[in-house]
Design an enzyme around this catalytic site. Structure first.
Site, PDB file in Angstrom:
ATOM      1  CB  SER A 137      -0.953  -0.053   1.198  1.00  0.00           C
ATOM      2  OG  SER A 137      -1.968   0.916   1.085  1.00  0.00           O
ATOM      3  CG  ASP A 279      -5.589  -5.150  -2.985  1.00  0.00           C
ATOM      4  OD1 ASP A 279      -5.771  -4.034  -2.459  1.00  0.00           O
ATOM      5  OD2 ASP A 279      -4.539  -5.804  -2.852  1.00  0.00           O
ATOM      6  CG  HIS A 306      -5.184  -2.795   0.710  1.00  0.00           C
ATOM      7  ND1 HIS A 306      -4.625  -2.666  -0.541  1.00  0.00           N
ATOM      8  CD2 HIS A 306      -4.641  -1.799   1.473  1.00  0.00           C
ATOM      9  CE1 HIS A 306      -3.783  -1.643  -0.539  1.00  0.00           C
ATOM     10  NE2 HIS A 306      -3.769  -1.104   0.674  1.00  0.00           N
TER      11      HIS A 306
END
Length: 329
Positions: A137, A279, A306
């Site tokens: 991320s 995701d 995610h």
């Protein structure tokens, strides 16, 4: 847009909260090491950061360092990765102002170049010549920047669900929001305007989105206890300053971030892009980024959103083990 009264909004929020958001508790793989073999506070630009290590840094295989997201999260959701410590050292750390690291609270530290310098300071302090770098991320943003500037330090680079372009991220978020139940979508859109809807209703709708696309399962009890013992498992001030209110709204300093020009500076054959099946950094978008790096690979992890190392750690580790071994030399 249909106008909703405050009473209707409150009822909608209560309805979202009443629905089960997560149906499962995530698995914890065998050989996880909740306790570090070594831990220390390391000086970096702006302060000192907490670093924990499992496994032998002097071993024959380059270590793996994992960069958490946020900005403002912490290392706890990578604990399943310590199952790799029998093969190589595994390094987890908290970025400055996060987790167990020092928290000077100086917004001057909350800039991409300083976070890149932070990672390099950790490597230098540990005396490592080469290492595998995995960023997830927002951690993927730092890893991308690091890989473009310090490629000679890399055994390999893993960009998991990375924020490479805010425009691409928000386009994905818009598509995923539009696929939510209509009432939740309308509420999420309203919540982008401060004061347009009750905070409790906004929190409930946001959590409904997160339960689909951020974390699909609650962490196992041992990991949750570890997280809860941290001084800060999440630092909202950094998150709001750099990103914004929620994952699908960017008003902070990253709102115009675009790292796509850096993709051409990566060593493609040593770069792996990863996304979870569900995701918020959608597999199609992440695969498209991989195609922009000649020789890079893309992999999709099933049954994961995610936080892949939380949702499906067994499948993720089964992907990482051979990748790391292939690129140790």
């Amino acid at each position: 847009m249909t106008m909703l009264t405050r009473r209707a909004l409150m009822a909608l929020g209560a309805g979202v909260l009443a629905a089960p958001l997560r149906a499962a508790t995530a698995a914890m793989v065998a050989d996880v090491r909740l306790r570090p073999d070594r831990e220390e506070m390391i000086a970096v630009p702006g302060g000192r950061v907490y670093v924990r290590i499992n496994g032998d840094l002097a071993g024959s295989r380059p270590p793996l360092v994992l960069l958490h997201g946020g900005p403002g999260s912490s290392h706890w959701y990578f604990l399943n990765a310590t199952a790799l410590a029998g093969d190589r050292a595994v390094i987890l750390y908290d970025q400055l102002d996060s987790g167990r690291s020092e928290a000077p609270g100086d917004a001057a530290n909350w800039a991409v170049p300083r976070f890149v310098a932070e990672l390099e300071a950790i490597r230098a302090h540990l005396g490592l010549t080469r290492w595998h770098v995995l960023g997830a991320s927002w951690g993927g943003t730092v890893a991308l920047e690091y890989g473009a500037r310090h490629g000679d330090r890399l055994a390999s680079l893993i960009l998991q669900s990375p924020l490479v372009s805010t425009d691409l991220w928000l386009a994905d978020a818009r598509r995923l929001k539009d696929a939510m139940p209509d009432a939740v979508r309308r509420l999420l859109d309203l919540c982008d305007t401060p004061g347009a809807a009750p905070q409790a209703a906004c929190d409930a709708a946001t959590e409904a989105f997160y339960a689909r696309h951020v974390r699909r399962a609650d962490p196992p009890a041992a990991v949750a206890a570890y997280r809860d013992a941290l001084p800060r498992s999440f630092s909202p001030d950094i998150y709001r300053f750099m990103w914004g209110r929620a994952e699908f709204t960017s008003t902070g300093t990253l709102r115009s971030y675009d790292g796509r020009p850096l993709l051409g500076r990566l060593d493609g054959p040593r770069t792996l892009f990863v996304a979870g099946e569900h995701d918020e950094a959608t597999p199609a978008t992440v695969a498209g980024l991989a195609k922009a790096v000649p020789g890079a690979r893309f992999a999709e992890v099933p049954d994961a959103a995610h936080t892949i190392m939380n949702d499906n750690p067994a499948a993720y580790l089964a992907l990482l083990r051979p990748w790391l071994a292939e690129h140790d030399a």
